[in-house]
Write a protein that holds these residues in place. Structure first.
Motif, PDB file in Angstrom:
ATOM      1  N   ARG A   5      25.817  18.612 -24.516  1.00 23.50           N
ATOM      2  CA  ARG A   5      25.259  19.918 -24.837  1.00 23.50           C
ATOM      3  C   ARG A   5      25.322  20.207 -26.329  1.00 23.50           C
ATOM      4  NH1 ARG A   5      28.090  25.232 -22.856  1.00 23.50           N
ATOM      5  NH2 ARG A   5      26.777  26.654 -23.970  1.00 23.50           N
ATOM      6  N   TRP A   6      24.260  20.790 -26.845  1.00 22.24           N
ATOM      7  CA  TRP A   6      24.240  21.257 -28.233  1.00 22.24           C
ATOM      8  C   TRP A   6      24.762  22.681 -28.263  1.00 22.24           C
ATOM      9  CZ3 TRP A   6      23.206  18.219 -32.295  1.00 22.24           C
ATOM     10  CH2 TRP A   6      22.545  17.017 -32.056  1.00 22.24           C
ATOM     11  N   LYS A   8      25.495  26.301 -30.369  1.00 20.28           N
ATOM     12  CA  LYS A   8      25.188  27.152 -31.511  1.00 20.28           C
ATOM     13  C   LYS A   8      26.516  27.501 -32.180  1.00 20.28           C
ATOM     14  CE  LYS A   8      21.045  29.096 -29.438  1.00 20.28           C
ATOM     15  NZ  LYS A   8      20.371  30.303 -28.971  1.00 20.28           N
ATOM     16  N   HIS A  34      26.885  18.141 -38.284  1.00 22.74           N
ATOM     17  CA  HIS A  34      26.037  19.155 -37.647  1.00 22.74           C
ATOM     18  C   HIS A  34      24.573  18.774 -37.827  1.00 22.74           C
ATOM     19  CE1 HIS A  34      26.300  20.227 -41.874  1.00 22.74           C
ATOM     20  NE2 HIS A  34      25.151  20.882 -41.732  1.00 22.74           N
ATOM     21  N   ARG A  44      23.274  23.352 -35.180  1.00 22.37           N
ATOM     22  CA  ARG A  44      23.699  22.955 -33.833  1.00 22.37           C
ATOM     23  C   ARG A  44      24.767  21.885 -33.976  1.00 22.37           C
ATOM     24  NH1 ARG A  44      21.221  26.779 -33.626  1.00 22.37           N
ATOM     25  NH2 ARG A  44      19.457  27.368 -32.333  1.00 22.37           N
ATOM     26  N   ARG A  46      27.704  19.281 -31.657  1.00 22.81           N
ATOM     27  CA  ARG A  46      28.125  18.698 -30.381  1.00 22.81           C
ATOM     28  C   ARG A  46      29.644  18.831 -30.265  1.00 22.81           C
ATOM     29  NH1 ARG A  46      24.500  16.010 -27.334  1.00 22.81           N
ATOM     30  NH2 ARG A  46      22.604  15.311 -28.333  1.00 22.81           N
TER      31      ARG A  46
END
Length: 66
Positions: A5-6, A8, A34, A44, A46
């Motif tokens: 999932r990325w 924020k 990033h 974004r 990880r």
């Protein structure tokens, strides 16, 4: 949490237990891997990148304790 999932910045900050400003600063300094997705603050991350960044501080603390 899904490792693919990325995140924020607010999610990344919560994941790491730090402020959003800390995440932005680490990214600006090149300390935290990033991806920029557009504007200056469209970042974004990880979870595994955040883990690696935090591990750097764990190693520094260990070395300082010696």
């Amino acid at each position: 949490m899904n490792e693919n999932r990325w995140l924020k910045v607010p999610q990344a900050a919560q994941y790491a237990g730090v402020s959003r400003d800390t995440i932005y600063t680490a990214c600006e300094r090149g300390e935290l891997r990033h991806a920029k997705v557009g504007g200056r603050r469209a970042i974004r991350l990880r979870p595994e990148w955040i883990d690696a960044w935090l591990e750097q501080y764990a190693r520094v603390a260990q070395q300082a304790a010696r």
